[in-house]
Scaffold this motif. Structure first.
Motif, PDB file in Angstrom:
ATOM      1  N   LYS A 109       0.939  -1.337   0.146  1.00 37.10           N
ATOM      2  CA  LYS A 109       0.137  -0.062   0.070  1.00 37.10           C
ATOM      3  C   LYS A 109       0.928   1.207   0.162  1.00 37.10           C
ATOM      4  N   ARG A 110       1.940   1.121   0.526  1.00 38.70           N
ATOM      5  CA  ARG A 110       2.971   2.504   0.690  1.00 38.70           C
ATOM      6  C   ARG A 110       3.482   2.550  -0.588  1.00 38.70           C
ATOM      7  N   GLN A 111       3.915   1.660  -1.355  1.00 41.98           N
ATOM      8  CA  GLN A 111       4.300   1.581  -2.823  1.00 41.98           C
ATOM      9  C   GLN A 111       3.157   2.265  -3.852  1.00 41.98           C
ATOM     10  N   GLN A 112       1.932   1.527  -3.361  1.00 41.26           N
ATOM     11  CA  GLN A 112       0.984   2.305  -4.337  1.00 41.26           C
ATOM     12  C   GLN A 112       0.605   3.867  -4.263  1.00 41.26           C
ATOM     13  N   LEU A 113       0.645   4.135  -2.854  1.00 44.30           N
ATOM     14  CA  LEU A 113       0.294   5.505  -2.420  1.00 44.30           C
ATOM     15  C   LEU A 113       1.508   6.194  -3.091  1.00 44.30           C
ATOM     16  N   ALA A 114       2.972   5.791  -2.878  1.00 42.62           N
ATOM     17  CA  ALA A 114       3.889   6.624  -3.765  1.00 42.62           C
ATOM     18  C   ALA A 114       4.033   6.529  -5.153  1.00 42.62           C
ATOM     19  N   GLY A 115       3.207   5.982  -5.782  1.00 39.76           N
ATOM     20  CA  GLY A 115       3.216   5.876  -7.253  1.00 39.76           C
ATOM     21  C   GLY A 115       4.330   5.078  -7.917  1.00 39.76           C
ATOM     22  N   VAL A 116       4.572   3.999  -7.068  1.00 40.76           N
ATOM     23  CA  VAL A 116       5.898   3.252  -7.647  1.00 40.76           C
ATOM     24  C   VAL A 116       5.458   2.292  -8.601  1.00 40.76           C
ATOM     25  N   LYS A 117       6.081   2.520 -10.025  1.00 38.75           N
ATOM     26  CA  LYS A 117       5.625   1.819 -11.052  1.00 38.75           C
ATOM     27  C   LYS A 117       6.576   0.587 -11.338  1.00 38.75           C
ATOM     28  N   THR A 118       7.453   0.091 -10.262  1.00 40.87           N
ATOM     29  CA  THR A 118       8.323  -1.111 -10.643  1.00 40.87           C
ATOM     30  C   THR A 118       7.426  -2.343 -10.322  1.00 40.87           C
ATOM     31  N   LEU A 119       7.793  -3.095 -11.481  1.00 40.58           N
ATOM     32  CA  LEU A 119       7.137  -4.404 -11.297  1.00 40.58           C
ATOM     33  C   LEU A 119       7.978  -5.449 -10.434  1.00 40.58           C
ATOM     34  N   SER A 120       7.315  -6.374  -9.803  1.00 42.81           N
ATOM     35  CA  SER A 120       7.785  -7.506  -9.145  1.00 42.81           C
ATOM     36  C   SER A 120       8.359  -8.470 -10.245  1.00 42.81           C
ATOM     37  N   VAL A 121       9.294  -9.216  -9.909  1.00 45.12           N
ATOM     38  CA  VAL A 121       9.844 -10.262 -10.791  1.00 45.12           C
ATOM     39  C   VAL A 121       8.783 -11.207 -11.538  1.00 45.12           C
ATOM     40  N   ASP A 122       7.965 -11.093 -11.096  1.00 43.04           N
ATOM     41  CA  ASP A 122       6.711 -11.945 -11.884  1.00 43.04           C
ATOM     42  C   ASP A 122       5.879 -11.247 -12.593  1.00 43.04           C
ATOM     43  N   GLY A 123       6.029  -9.800 -13.054  1.00 41.58           N
ATOM     44  CA  GLY A 123       5.592  -8.997 -13.867  1.00 41.58           C
ATOM     45  C   GLY A 123       4.148  -8.231 -13.218  1.00 41.58           C
ATOM     46  N   MET A 124       4.301  -7.980 -11.809  1.00 43.54           N
ATOM     47  CA  MET A 124       2.828  -7.522 -11.226  1.00 43.54           C
ATOM     48  C   MET A 124       3.112  -6.255 -10.598  1.00 43.54           C
ATOM     49  N   SER A 125       2.513  -5.096 -10.688  1.00 44.61           N
ATOM     50  CA  SER A 125       2.652  -3.979  -9.980  1.00 44.61           C
ATOM     51  C   SER A 125       2.076  -4.188  -8.562  1.00 44.61           C
ATOM     52  N   ALA A 126       2.235  -3.085  -7.945  1.00 49.32           N
ATOM     53  CA  ALA A 126       1.592  -3.197  -6.290  1.00 49.32           C
ATOM     54  C   ALA A 126       0.112  -3.318  -6.533  1.00 49.32           C
ATOM     55  N   SER A 127      -0.645  -2.687  -7.382  1.00 51.65           N
ATOM     56  CA  SER A 127      -1.819  -2.700  -7.435  1.00 51.65           C
ATOM     57  C   SER A 127      -2.525  -3.823  -7.838  1.00 51.65           C
ATOM     58  N   ASP A 128      -1.647  -4.554  -8.795  1.00 54.05           N
ATOM     59  CA  ASP A 128      -2.033  -5.969  -9.360  1.00 54.05           C
ATOM     60  C   ASP A 128      -2.023  -7.029  -8.081  1.00 54.05           C
ATOM     61  N   GLN A 129      -1.028  -6.603  -7.443  1.00 53.36           N
ATOM     62  CA  GLN A 129      -0.812  -7.666  -6.315  1.00 53.36           C
ATOM     63  C   GLN A 129      -1.794  -7.605  -5.167  1.00 53.36           C
ATOM     64  N   LEU A 130      -2.140  -6.177  -4.696  1.00 52.00           N
ATOM     65  CA  LEU A 130      -3.250  -6.040  -3.934  1.00 52.00           C
ATOM     66  C   LEU A 130      -4.647  -6.541  -4.410  1.00 52.00           C
ATOM     67  N   LYS A 131      -4.900  -6.491  -5.844  1.00 52.45           N
ATOM     68  CA  LYS A 131      -6.275  -6.954  -6.000  1.00 52.45           C
ATOM     69  C   LYS A 131      -6.239  -8.522  -5.998  1.00 52.45           C
ATOM     70  N   GLU A 132      -5.007  -9.114  -6.360  1.00 51.53           N
ATOM     71  CA  GLU A 132      -5.228 -10.564  -6.418  1.00 51.53           C
ATOM     72  C   GLU A 132      -5.073 -11.232  -5.002  1.00 51.53           C
ATOM     73  N   ILE A 133      -4.295 -10.556  -3.961  1.00 48.94           N
ATOM     74  CA  ILE A 133      -4.311 -10.783  -2.461  1.00 48.94           C
ATOM     75  C   ILE A 133      -5.756 -10.760  -1.880  1.00 48.94           C
ATOM     76  N   ARG A 134      -6.433  -9.783  -2.403  1.00 48.03           N
ATOM     77  CA  ARG A 134      -8.055  -9.663  -1.943  1.00 48.03           C
ATOM     78  C   ARG A 134      -8.809 -10.673  -2.252  1.00 48.03           C
ATOM     79  N   HIS A 135      -8.569 -11.181  -3.434  1.00 45.24           N
ATOM     80  CA  HIS A 135      -9.394 -12.200  -4.187  1.00 45.24           C
ATOM     81  C   HIS A 135      -8.913 -13.483  -3.196  1.00 45.24           C
ATOM     82  N   GLU A 136      -7.670 -13.799  -3.078  1.00 44.46           N
ATOM     83  CA  GLU A 136      -7.138 -14.933  -2.585  1.00 44.46           C
ATOM     84  C   GLU A 136      -7.677 -14.910  -0.777  1.00 44.46           C
ATOM     85  N   VAL A 137      -7.573 -13.947  -0.437  1.00 46.57           N
ATOM     86  CA  VAL A 137      -7.887 -13.653   1.259  1.00 46.57           C
ATOM     87  C   VAL A 137      -9.453 -13.993   1.501  1.00 46.57           C
ATOM     88  N   LEU A 138     -10.238 -13.307   0.495  1.00 49.89           N
ATOM     89  CA  LEU A 138     -11.625 -13.801   0.814  1.00 49.89           C
ATOM     90  C   LEU A 138     -12.138 -14.887   0.625  1.00 49.89           C
TER      91      LEU A 138
END
Length: 333
Positions: A109-138
């Motif tokens: 969330k800190r990366q998202q708020l800071a506008g960090v565009k760097t992708l993880s090594v699997d090609g996901m942005s911070a926003s992409d990861q947060l969306k997928e995390i929410r889906h899995e956690v629910l």
């Protein structure tokens, strides 16, 4: 001269920069740039010894941690394990999720708020990861709640361990509950009402609270109030024990039943529970710290007052109370 060649006669021509760009094009990670292009981001022309990239080659770090927690949950679902061990595994799953949200989700969330565009090594942005995390956690929450309430609670009842609501108790058991409330709960609970002279109270990390809507019978004015469920009292209160039979009452149900006593002269319109989890992704150089104990104490202190990364609400909480909480807790994600 070719159309795309560089001329030393051009004023903006820099041979050193030109060589860097050529070297970058040769050594840049092609797979990474393909993914960056798909996401509408600028190419990364920096040299890289890594020639593979994306989800077909790597698992996401955060999602792989959730997969680990699924393995813990599988132990709770396994009927071959002992009953109380299965309940403990449910508790471990929940505490793991708390830590995951505090540390891992907090960092994203800190990366998202800071506008960090760097992708993880699997090609996901911070926003992409947060969306997928929410889906899995629910999905995980639905599974462990179903396991606890549909499988483990009935199984405990078969063994003589009953979890009951206050309204289901006998008269004697109600008197035991009332006595516990008057001696152990009522003296230590401080209800906090919100008005012009009393601002919205601070909600501490992982504290379980009631959000209440009150009405003044004389002028029909409505007020918000909060009651914190005391963490230094057992979550399940024993009101009966004979032989192998035990009857337990959740402390939140007992408080909800007696909640009028905290607000004499006021009408309680609604009372619903909520809980917040705060960010704990505080980066510290522990090896360089002069006093490691002091560093840890500072981190725990900051964890208590840092921004909120998760809020859990009762499903039937009224919409206007939800909006009120979101506004006053400064939650805009």
């Amino acid at each position: 001269m070719k159309y795309n060649s560089y001329s030393p006669d051009k004023l903006d021509f820099d041979p050193i920069e030109n060589q860097k760009k050529k070297r970058g094009k040769k050594l840049a990670n092609i797979k990474k740039n393909e993914i960056l292009k798909e996401k509408g981001l600028h190419k990364d022309l920096s040299s890289s010894s890594l020639k593979i990239y994306g989800s077909e080659y790597f698992f996401n770090y955060e999602l792989s941690w959730l997969k680990f927690n699924e393995r813990v949950l599988a132990e709770a679902l396994n009927p071959k394990n002992k009953l109380l061990e299965r309940i403990k595994f449910i508790g471990i799953v929940c505490s793991n999720l708390d830590e995951f949200f505090q540390k891992r989700v907090g960092g994203l969330k800190r990366q998202q708020l800071a506008g960090v565009k760097t992708l993880s090594v699997d090609g996901m942005s911070a926003s992409d990861q947060l969306k997928e995390i929410r889906h899995e956690v629910l999905k995980m929450i639905e599974i462990y709640r179903g396991c606890f309430f549909k499988d483990l609670v009935p199984a405990m009842a078969e063994k003589g361990i009953y979890i009951k609501e206050y309204s289901q108790l006998s008269n004697y058991q109600k008197r035991v509950s009332d006595r516990f409330f008057q001696k152990q709960i009522y003296p230590i609970v401080t209800p906090l009402a919100v008005d012009e002279s009393h601002p919205f109270p601070f909600i501490s990390n992982q504290s379980l609270s009631f959000a209440l809507e009150l009405e003044n019978p004389r002028n029909k004015e409505k007020h918000f109030a909060r009651i914190k469920i005391p963490a230094n009292r057992p979550r399940l209160i024993q009101v009966h024990r004979r032989g192998n039979k035990v009857i337990l009452v959740p402390i939140e149900d007992l408080i909800r039943t007696k909640i009028d006593q905290f607000f004499p002269g006021m009408k309680v319109l609604s009372a619903h529970m909520f809980r917040v989890t705060r960010n704990a992704s505080v980066e510290r150089e522990e090896e360089e710290a002069d006093d490691l104990l002091e560093t840890i104490e500072d981190e725990l202190r900051e964890r208590k007052f840092s921004e909120i990364v998760r809020m859990e609400l009762e499903a039937d909480m009224p919409k206007h109370i939800k909006k009120y909480l979101l506004k006053n807790l400064n939650i805009n994600w």
